[in-house]
Scaffold this motif. Structure first.
Motif, PDB file in Angstrom:
ATOM      1  N   GLY A 133      -1.690  -6.506  -7.267  1.00 44.17           N
ATOM      2  CA  GLY A 133      -0.330  -6.796  -7.730  1.00 44.17           C
ATOM      3  C   GLY A 133       0.723  -6.785  -6.637  1.00 44.17           C
ATOM      4  N   LYS A 134       1.956  -6.565  -7.056  1.00 39.58           N
ATOM      5  CA  LYS A 134       3.072  -6.682  -6.100  1.00 39.58           C
ATOM      6  C   LYS A 134       3.312  -5.350  -5.385  1.00 39.58           C
ATOM      7  N   ILE A 135       2.458  -5.047  -4.443  1.00 35.64           N
ATOM      8  CA  ILE A 135       2.596  -3.755  -3.759  1.00 35.64           C
ATOM      9  C   ILE A 135       2.883  -3.940  -2.272  1.00 35.64           C
ATOM     10  N   GLN A 136       3.301  -5.164  -1.895  1.00 40.82           N
ATOM     11  CA  GLN A 136       3.533  -5.482  -0.477  1.00 40.82           C
ATOM     12  C   GLN A 136       4.358  -4.418   0.242  1.00 40.82           C
ATOM     13  N   ASN A 137       5.429  -3.941  -0.439  1.00 41.45           N
ATOM     14  CA  ASN A 137       6.376  -3.066   0.256  1.00 41.45           C
ATOM     15  C   ASN A 137       6.132  -1.580   0.025  1.00 41.45           C
ATOM     16  N   LYS A 138       5.036  -1.278  -0.660  1.00 42.44           N
ATOM     17  CA  LYS A 138       4.699   0.134  -0.846  1.00 42.44           C
ATOM     18  C   LYS A 138       4.146   0.700   0.462  1.00 42.44           C
ATOM     19  N   SER A 139       4.316   1.989   0.645  1.00 40.10           N
ATOM     20  CA  SER A 139       3.736   2.646   1.809  1.00 40.10           C
ATOM     21  C   SER A 139       2.237   2.850   1.546  1.00 40.10           C
ATOM     22  N   ILE A 140       1.441   2.727   2.579  1.00 37.20           N
ATOM     23  CA  ILE A 140      -0.011   2.912   2.438  1.00 37.20           C
ATOM     24  C   ILE A 140      -0.328   4.287   1.846  1.00 37.20           C
ATOM     25  N   SER A 141       0.445   5.279   2.235  1.00 40.23           N
ATOM     26  CA  SER A 141       0.159   6.650   1.773  1.00 40.23           C
ATOM     27  C   SER A 141       0.376   6.819   0.269  1.00 40.23           C
ATOM     28  N   ALA A 142       1.037   5.833  -0.359  1.00 41.14           N
ATOM     29  CA  ALA A 142       1.254   5.912  -1.809  1.00 41.14           C
ATOM     30  C   ALA A 142       0.073   5.348  -2.600  1.00 41.14           C
ATOM     31  N   LEU A 143      -0.935   4.792  -1.906  1.00 40.38           N
ATOM     32  CA  LEU A 143      -2.067   4.159  -2.604  1.00 40.38           C
ATOM     33  C   LEU A 143      -3.252   5.111  -2.709  1.00 40.38           C
ATOM     34  N   SER A 144      -4.098   4.864  -3.705  1.00 38.44           N
ATOM     35  CA  SER A 144      -5.351   5.624  -3.828  1.00 38.44           C
ATOM     36  C   SER A 144      -6.339   5.129  -2.763  1.00 38.44           C
ATOM     37  N   GLY A 145      -7.406   5.894  -2.541  1.00 42.17           N
ATOM     38  CA  GLY A 145      -8.428   5.487  -1.572  1.00 42.17           C
ATOM     39  C   GLY A 145      -9.022   4.127  -1.904  1.00 42.17           C
ATOM     40  N   GLY A 146      -9.286   3.893  -3.192  1.00 44.27           N
ATOM     41  CA  GLY A 146      -9.872   2.625  -3.618  1.00 44.27           C
ATOM     42  C   GLY A 146      -8.932   1.452  -3.330  1.00 44.27           C
TER      43      GLY A 146
END
Ligand code: ADP
Ligand code: MG
Length: 222
Positions: A133-146
């Motif tokens: 989805g639209k996660i272009q501007n999210k920080s990597i640290s906000a994502l799960s490992g998967g």
């Protein structure tokens, strides 16, 4: 095409020679998902390094898209690697202080390539294809490992390499994310065929192999 001939890699232990790799010949399936399996210590990672042009092999040749990688001088080999080969690691190796889009575009920045609207659209399309989805501007640290590992797939493919080498890419993922990782890799590979070579001892990954390679004691079993 990726071809190995008469490949050996030996190390010295004391004054005794120990053979780590010995592969008389092998051709990987082009544009397919190739999976190398085998017990720990069988030489999977070393073989990936040999394919990536970063192992000082003892003898033999590795030919990628018609180029004999180890016949190149060091600088040419570095250049070839940048152009044709990308890697996905167990621990994602993304930049945690950067956004998703910046991570995916890192290969552009490293090479000084221009990023225009078309490139940004390509990133958005891939994120959608990978169910991110639209996660272009999210920080990597906000994502799960998967999610991070799926971002790593996009980064590895963004510049259309000839080959993608993955070393235990699912080792930090649970079952559900492992399957999602493989499905995403296949979806992107269907879109843009690339020779993918995965080293793993994960049974769940092996099920997705289009070509399965069994290694034992530095050798490929036929
Ligand atoms: N540079 C090196 N010097 C000495 N031994 C090495 C070197 N590289 C790999 N090995 C040995 O080669 C074997 C294969 O290692 P590796 O390729 O990491 O196996 P796998 O990835 O299948 O677990 C191991 O026994 C490892 O210790
Ligand atoms: Mg390994």
């Amino acid at each position: 095409m990726i071809k190995i001939a008469d490949l050996t890699f030996n190390v010295l232990e004391g004054n005794k020679k120990r053979q780590i790799l010995n592969i008389p010949n092998y051709v990987f399936d082009e544009g397919k998902i190739n999976v190398i399996c085998g017990p720990s210590g069988s030489g999977k990672t070393t073989l990936l390094y040999a394919l990536g042009g970063i192992l000082e092999i003892s003898s033999g040749t590795v030919t990628i898209s018609g180029t004999s990688v180890y016949s190149l001088k060091q600088q040419e080999r570095d250049h070839f690697r940048m152009k044709h080969i990308s890697m996905i690691y167990q621990n994602f190796n993304l930049f945690s202080f950067m956004t998703v889009e910046e991570n995916i575009l890192a290969p552009y920045f490293i090479r000084g390539l221009k990023v225009d609207q078309k490139v940004k659209q390509k990133v958005a399309d891939y994120l959608k294809l990978m169910n991110l989805g639209k996660i272009q501007n999210k920080s990597i640290s906000a994502l799960s490992g998967g999610e991070q590992q799926r971002v790593a797939i996009i980064r590895s493919m963004i510049l259309k390499p000839s080959v993608i080498l993955c070393d235990e890419p699912t080792a930090s993922l649970d079952s559900e994310n492992t399957i999602r990782f493989m499905q995403s890799l296949i979806a992107l590979n269907n879109e843009k065929p690339t020779t993918v070579i995965i080293a793993t001892h994960d049974e769940k990954v092996m099920r997705f192999a289009e070509n399965k390679i069994q290694m034992v004691d530095g050798k490929i079993m036929k």
